[in-house]
Design an enzyme around this catalytic site. Structure first.
Site, PDB file in Angstrom:
ATOM      1  N   LYS A  78       0.699  -1.025  -0.313  1.00  0.00           N
ATOM      2  CA  LYS A  78      -0.257  -0.174   0.031  1.00  0.00           C
ATOM      3  C   LYS A  78       0.736   1.122   0.128  1.00  0.00           C
ATOM      4  O   LYS A  78       0.522   2.740  -0.658  1.00  0.00           O
ATOM      5  CB  LYS A  78      -1.025   0.361   1.564  1.00  0.00           C
ATOM      6  CG  LYS A  78      -2.015  -1.138   1.179  1.00  0.00           C
ATOM      7  CD  LYS A  78      -2.661  -0.760   2.335  1.00  0.00           C
ATOM      8  CE  LYS A  78      -3.763  -2.551   2.265  1.00  0.00           C
ATOM      9  NZ  LYS A  78      -4.482  -2.757   1.179  1.00  0.00           N
ATOM     10  N   GLY A  79       2.276   1.772   1.079  1.00  0.00           N
ATOM     11  CA  GLY A  79       3.159   2.570   0.698  1.00  0.00           C
ATOM     12  C   GLY A  79       3.319   2.686  -0.431  1.00  0.00           C
ATOM     13  O   GLY A  79       3.472   3.584  -0.903  1.00  0.00           O
ATOM     14  N   GLY A  95      -8.049   1.595  -3.483  1.00  0.00           N
ATOM     15  CA  GLY A  95      -7.659   2.154  -2.084  1.00  0.00           C
ATOM     16  C   GLY A  95      -6.500   3.694  -2.404  1.00  0.00           C
ATOM     17  O   GLY A  95      -6.019   4.479  -2.122  1.00  0.00           O
ATOM     18  N   ASP A  96      -5.418   2.938  -2.744  1.00  0.00           N
ATOM     19  CA  ASP A  96      -4.330   3.142  -2.757  1.00  0.00           C
ATOM     20  C   ASP A  96      -4.037   4.476  -4.408  1.00  0.00           C
ATOM     21  O   ASP A  96      -3.329   5.572  -3.240  1.00  0.00           O
ATOM     22  CB  ASP A  96      -3.113   2.435  -3.499  1.00  0.00           C
ATOM     23  CG  ASP A  96      -2.886   1.365  -2.313  1.00  0.00           C
ATOM     24  OD1 ASP A  96      -2.917   1.316  -0.842  1.00  0.00           O
ATOM     25  OD2 ASP A  96      -2.906   0.061  -3.142  1.00  0.00           O
TER      26      ASP A  96
HETATM   27  O1  RIB Z   1      -3.835  -2.015  -1.691  1.00  0.00           O
HETATM   28  C1  RIB Z   1      -3.326  -2.812  -2.998  1.00  0.00           C
HETATM   29  C2  RIB Z   1      -1.919  -3.549  -2.240  1.00  0.00           C
HETATM   30  O2  RIB Z   1      -2.314  -4.676  -0.954  1.00  0.00           O
HETATM   31  C3  RIB Z   1      -1.317  -4.576  -2.731  1.00  0.00           C
HETATM   32  O3  RIB Z   1      -0.093  -3.979  -3.646  1.00  0.00           O
HETATM   33  C4  RIB Z   1      -1.180  -5.686  -1.584  1.00  0.00           C
HETATM   34  O4  RIB Z   1       0.415  -5.750  -2.147  1.00  0.00           O
HETATM   35  C5  RIB Z   1      -1.766  -5.412  -0.801  1.00  0.00           C
HETATM   36  O5  RIB Z   1      -0.178  -4.367   0.295  1.00  0.00           O
END
Ligand code: RIB
Length: 310
Positions: A45-46, A255-256
């Site tokens: 996510k980061g 979400g990212d």
């Molecule tokens: O938000 C998606 C991410 O969540 C993926 O890339 C996976 O590695 C988890 O960290």
């Protein structure tokens, strides 16, 4: 601070090597299912949020930890390629984070993460990158790391003009003083439920859920609602941000992309609602292709979508 309208975003969080498989349906406990396509790639996510912020035009820095393995080489190559400044150390005696992702035909996903080196990111490591956090317009963290580095980001941000945005994913209950150090909290519904001590699938009314979190300290809560858009709640206001219609293929990383879009827009001076609208467009576009990093949109795509939806 930002120069010539370019937002400066410091992301403190995880990198995970991703193992992604398509399945007809996400398996229930005890079930084995036969999957289809399999892809191995970059994630976490980061890192995803840092890459997305760079694609959306920000000056992006990623603060994290990787292991001393071939997965770490992929990570360093990614940040180099994407123009993300990496304040990252290799930890010799553990593996780089790994994420197992299954994506079903509806586009919904389930993810299991083995943190490895991500769990070694501590407060000291964050303070060693204090210039990146203190000089940023926005510092963005998630919860694939321990509480201590998240608290260090909150402390550094509080000493400066940096806005601290916490994307509490994956959710766990957090100490009260940590939540009160957050400027903007950006959970989805299940995360908001967990943060407030409820079962993840509790059917709580979004505004009540957001207000419950707001009472715990953040100055604003932006509750993401998937296909229903988002809800921006402060002490003074409650604003629904409408969803952006796209053909959904894979929701992983939505979400990212949302959080990166929100942070970039805030760094450029947008108000909370405008930033959430920008984030929703970025998040929607991230659902239109498989995997995360290949699907993260650039600035042109998000602005193009704005033109179509106006
Ligand atoms: O938000 C998606 C991410 O969540 C993926 O890339 C996976 O590695 C988890 O960290």
């Amino acid at each position: 601070m930002s120069t010539e309208g370019v937002a400066s975003v410091a992301v403190v969080g995880s990198y995970n090597h991703g193992l992604t498989m398509s399945v007809p349906d996400i398996p229930v406990p005890g079930e084995t299912v036969l999957g289809g396509d399999f892809e191995e790639g970059v994630g976490g996510k980061g890192s995803n949020q840092a890459v997305a912020a760079a694609r959306l035009g920000a000056d992006a820095t990623f603060v994290g930890r990787v292991g001393d393995d071939r997965f770490a080489d992929d990570a360093l190559a990614l940040w180099d390629e994407e123009g993300v400044t990496a304040a990252v150390e290799r930890v010799p005696d553990t593996h780089t984070g790994v994420g197992f992702v299954v994506v079903e035909e509806s586009g919904e996903n389930a993810i299991a993460v083995a943190p490895g080196a991500n769990a070694r990111l501590d407060g000291e490591a964050v303070r060693a990158a204090s210039d990146a956090v203190a000089d940023a317009d926005v510092a963005l963290a998630q919860l694939e790391i321990e509480d201590e580095p998240v608290a260090a980001v909150a402390e550094l941000a509080a000493e400066t003009d940096t806005e601290f945005v916490l994307n509490p994913a994956p959710a766990r209950e957090l100490p009260a003083d940590l939540l009160s150090g957050v400027d903007v909290l950006t959970p989805n519904r299940t995360e908001a439920n967990v943060l407030t001590g409820h079962p993840p699938d509790a059917d709580r009314e979004p505004a009540a859920l957001a207000r419950d979190l707001l009472d715990r300290g953040p100055e604003a809560v932006v509750l993401t609602l998937g296909g229903d858009g988002a809800l921006v709640v402060t002490d003074e206001s409650e604003t629904r941000v409408p969803p952006v219609e796209v053909d959904v293929v894979d929701t992983t990383g939505a979400g990212d992309a949302f959080n990166a879009g929100f942070a970039v827009a805030r760094g450029e001076g947008a108000d909370l609602v405008t930033a959430a609208e920008f984030g929703c467009r970025a998040g929607a576009l991230a659902c239109t292709d498989y995997e995360v990093v290949p699907a993260l949109p650039d600035r042109e795509a998000v602005e193009g979508l704005a033109g179509e939806t106006q």
